[in-house]
Design an enzyme around this catalytic site. Sequence first.
Site, PDB file in Angstrom:
ATOM      1  N   HIS A  13       0.994  -1.278   0.003  1.00 20.39           N
ATOM      2  CA  HIS A  13       0.022  -0.097   0.171  1.00 20.39           C
ATOM      3  C   HIS A  13       0.857   1.292   0.033  1.00 20.39           C
ATOM      4  O   HIS A  13       1.761   1.385   1.118  1.00 20.39           O
ATOM      5  CB  HIS A  13      -1.127  -0.055   1.279  1.00 20.39           C
ATOM      6  N   LEU A  14       0.992   1.971  -1.060  1.00 19.34           N
ATOM      7  CA  LEU A  14       1.801   3.051  -1.149  1.00 19.34           C
ATOM      8  C   LEU A  14       0.824   4.343  -0.788  1.00 19.34           C
ATOM      9  O   LEU A  14       1.484   5.383  -0.608  1.00 19.34           O
ATOM     10  CB  LEU A  14       2.306   3.221  -2.816  1.00 19.34           C
ATOM     11  N   ARG A  15      -0.322   4.269  -0.589  1.00 25.74           N
ATOM     12  CA  ARG A  15      -1.125   5.326   0.017  1.00 25.74           C
ATOM     13  C   ARG A  15      -1.121   6.571  -0.710  1.00 25.74           C
ATOM     14  O   ARG A  15      -1.930   7.463  -0.262  1.00 25.74           O
ATOM     15  CB  ARG A  15      -0.532   5.870   1.424  1.00 25.74           C
ATOM     16  N   ASN A  21      -6.699   0.777  -2.702  1.00 22.99           N
ATOM     17  CA  ASN A  21      -7.498   1.592  -1.728  1.00 22.99           C
ATOM     18  C   ASN A  21      -6.910   2.755  -1.364  1.00 22.99           C
ATOM     19  O   ASN A  21      -6.423   3.080  -0.038  1.00 22.99           O
ATOM     20  CB  ASN A  21      -7.510   0.727  -0.553  1.00 22.99           C
ATOM     21  N   ASP A  48      -8.700  -4.964  -2.168  1.00 20.27           N
ATOM     22  CA  ASP A  48      -8.018  -5.294  -0.931  1.00 20.27           C
ATOM     23  C   ASP A  48      -8.233  -4.374   0.051  1.00 20.27           C
ATOM     24  O   ASP A  48      -8.531  -3.048  -0.055  1.00 20.27           O
ATOM     25  CB  ASP A  48      -6.397  -5.229  -1.262  1.00 20.27           C
ATOM     26  N   HIS A  83      -2.615 -12.571   1.637  1.00 21.52           N
ATOM     27  CA  HIS A  83      -2.434 -12.637   2.890  1.00 21.52           C
ATOM     28  C   HIS A  83      -3.176 -13.826   3.720  1.00 21.52           C
ATOM     29  O   HIS A  83      -3.790 -13.664   4.473  1.00 21.52           O
ATOM     30  CB  HIS A  83      -2.342 -11.363   3.864  1.00 21.52           C
ATOM     31  N   ASP A 124       2.241  -7.104   2.284  1.00 21.53           N
ATOM     32  CA  ASP A 124       1.090  -6.113   2.783  1.00 21.53           C
ATOM     33  C   ASP A 124       1.538  -5.052   3.490  1.00 21.53           C
ATOM     34  O   ASP A 124       0.960  -4.432   4.467  1.00 21.53           O
ATOM     35  CB  ASP A 124       0.100  -7.039   3.731  1.00 21.53           C
ATOM     36  N   PHE A 144      -5.967  -1.261  10.944  1.00 19.60           N
ATOM     37  CA  PHE A 144      -5.395  -2.290  10.898  1.00 19.60           C
ATOM     38  C   PHE A 144      -4.196  -2.211  10.040  1.00 19.60           C
ATOM     39  O   PHE A 144      -4.345  -1.248   9.109  1.00 19.60           O
ATOM     40  CB  PHE A 144      -6.267  -3.358  10.266  1.00 19.60           C
TER      41      PHE A 144
END
Lengths: 303, 433
Positions: free
Chosen positions: B64-66, B96, B154, B234, B307, B325
């Site tokens: 996740h690189l946001r 996401n 995801d 995962h 992840d 999380f």
Amino acid sequence: MGRSLLGIEDLDRAEIERILDRAVAFQPHGGPNFAKVNTCTGMMVVNAFFENSTRTRSSFEIAAHRLGADTLSITAAGSSVAKGESLVDTLNTLAAMRPSVIVMRHQASGAPHFLARHLSTPIINAGDGTHEHPTQALLDARTILDRLGRLEGLRVAIIGDIQHSRVARSNVFLLSKFGASVVLCGPPTLLPREMAQLAPGVELEYDMRRAVRDANVIMMLRVQLERIHEPPMQAGEYFRFYGLRQEHVELAHPDVIVMHPGPMNRGREISSEVADSQRSMILNQVENGVPVRMAVLERTLLW
Amino acid sequence: MVKKLLIRNGRVICPASGIDSVADVLIEDGRVAAVGEQLSAPGAETLDAAGLVVAPGFIDIHVHLREPGFTHAETIATGSRAAAAGGFTTVCCMPNTNPVNDSATVTAYIVEKARREAVVHVFPIGAITRGSEGEELAAIGSMVAAGAVAISDDGRPVMNARVMRRAMETARVLDIPVIQHCEDLHLSAGGDMHECADSVRLGLRGIPAAAEDVMVARDLLLAELTGARYHVAHISTKNAVAMVAWARRQGLPVTCEATPHHIALDTGQMRPYDSNFKMKPPLRGPEHVEAVIQGIVSGAVDCLATDHAPHAGDDKMQEFERCPFGIIGLETALGVALEVLVHSGRISLNRLVALFTSEPARVIGWKGDQARGALKPGYSGDVTIFHPEYPWTYDVKNSFSKSSNTPFNGRTFRGGPIVTIVSGEIVWKAPGF
């Protein structure tokens, strides 16, 4: 620096006994008043209650005053948490005002543990989510001792919404340390099977009549509807199967005592006939809250 | 003039080529040119890798690189640097973000931003459904045309089986994998940690293993129905691992990944109420951890993926029940995997390299110009050089990530990345080397 009280699980039996013994000194002993001692004069007790509470907060306040300490009470609605400040920042701000101890109630399990890692001020857990309520277990133990004289060998039936009860957990931890056998009873939706692994001497029972049979203590719990996302069973059915009535008391040990940490819902988990009977220790529990909390505050501030 | 890099004298491990010997690797113009003994490359920059392992560049198909939207926690630039420091040369980023990567516009934005600012290869994963809300398919074909290499919602599962079926049918035609976050939201609702004796003791709401299992079971049936390439993200439970192995025995194109934290930590190792131990799926009990490790040993688990889920300090510095999380993991992945899998004697170093290189490449299915995951001539010139033994201690204060949410801070590892090379360029070197 005093010692935090985050839960019963981490206290050993000797320390619990020391608190319970000290509480005796603060009891009214039949008189109208609790002993007023001024052992903690000049100390500041901050009551940080992020979840609604009347009896526990009042009890801690009275206890602090009896010890001669000053108190400051904050609640979630009146704190900066309501303005979006994080719990850590709020408590850091309070800690910077140098209180001697922070008494904390919070709706999140582990919130006091989380803060204890970030603050040097000792913290007394006054109830965290569905985890522990250590002073309730201590005052319950004091009440049982006052009436029955021992904890060892007793059969204690704890009945109701076990899953969401911090009172149940703390009592299980305490009673187990003293060699009592604990029967946990409730509907399967509120009594996970893993509860049997909480401590030695714990058994699970889904039939209330079997749970109360020969019990020395029957401890009733409130169904915490605010924490439950689906009804465990229909309300009428709940009282039918898990509500304490006189017929259950008659199955128990002849000297059985009935306890409830409150608030109590008559007709949902307990009948008025039982709640108001001679067997009921409900008001004794409330009364014992003050001396036990005095002992706990002293332990943190002086021992 | 063609730029050349010659990596000499390393122990070259390339599972896809069957190489495990001391050799040289030559990269020319950003691509692998040759692997062999005593290669000659006049004018090449040389790198002495004696005593080190020279592997294909590591690939992480789940990060996740946001960016866009949550750049206070991570950016493509910072995340890619953390990846490089972890030995990764290629990462696939989940959709996401805000906005969700559910359209060619967002996909193209990520691709372009990565081209300008990332130090490793970044491939976007597109959303399965609009807004990842699980109701209506996203613009899957357009996202793939813009550079997406897989689809996933995801962070959330696709709860609607009919929608999942349509997504799989679409993915099959586009020849991309569908990556599912396997979680039945009704079973997991409100949960903060694995449902077990510890969750009950700590008064935290549990997430049963069955929440993962029932979704895997459903999806395997849909994978059979549609013929799609289906990938479990995962994986964390013994039943899920068993079901994936079963599906593969039926000949279904089903794959799965395990994260380093799910094989290194169990519920008993959690620091109670420490948000650095809060992730989804939650840390499981020892029997599940062992099953996932056994799945890696047996081949039921195809690859490792981190992840990597950065959350800024403020977000994680909350009560356990309130904090989000996820943990970061790019920089510790190799150290953790070496410790749990190789130094313990569970798998060979060769197999470990496969888990980070050829296997994730196979899951995604990169082809042609994008071929990667092996030191074969023509493949992307990505190389990870690591030391399998040297002791080092992870200090998150030195992390390249913008976030520091990790349970591995302060942990000492045996072995870790030394040099990371992307398209023939050295993008990261361990301090002191």
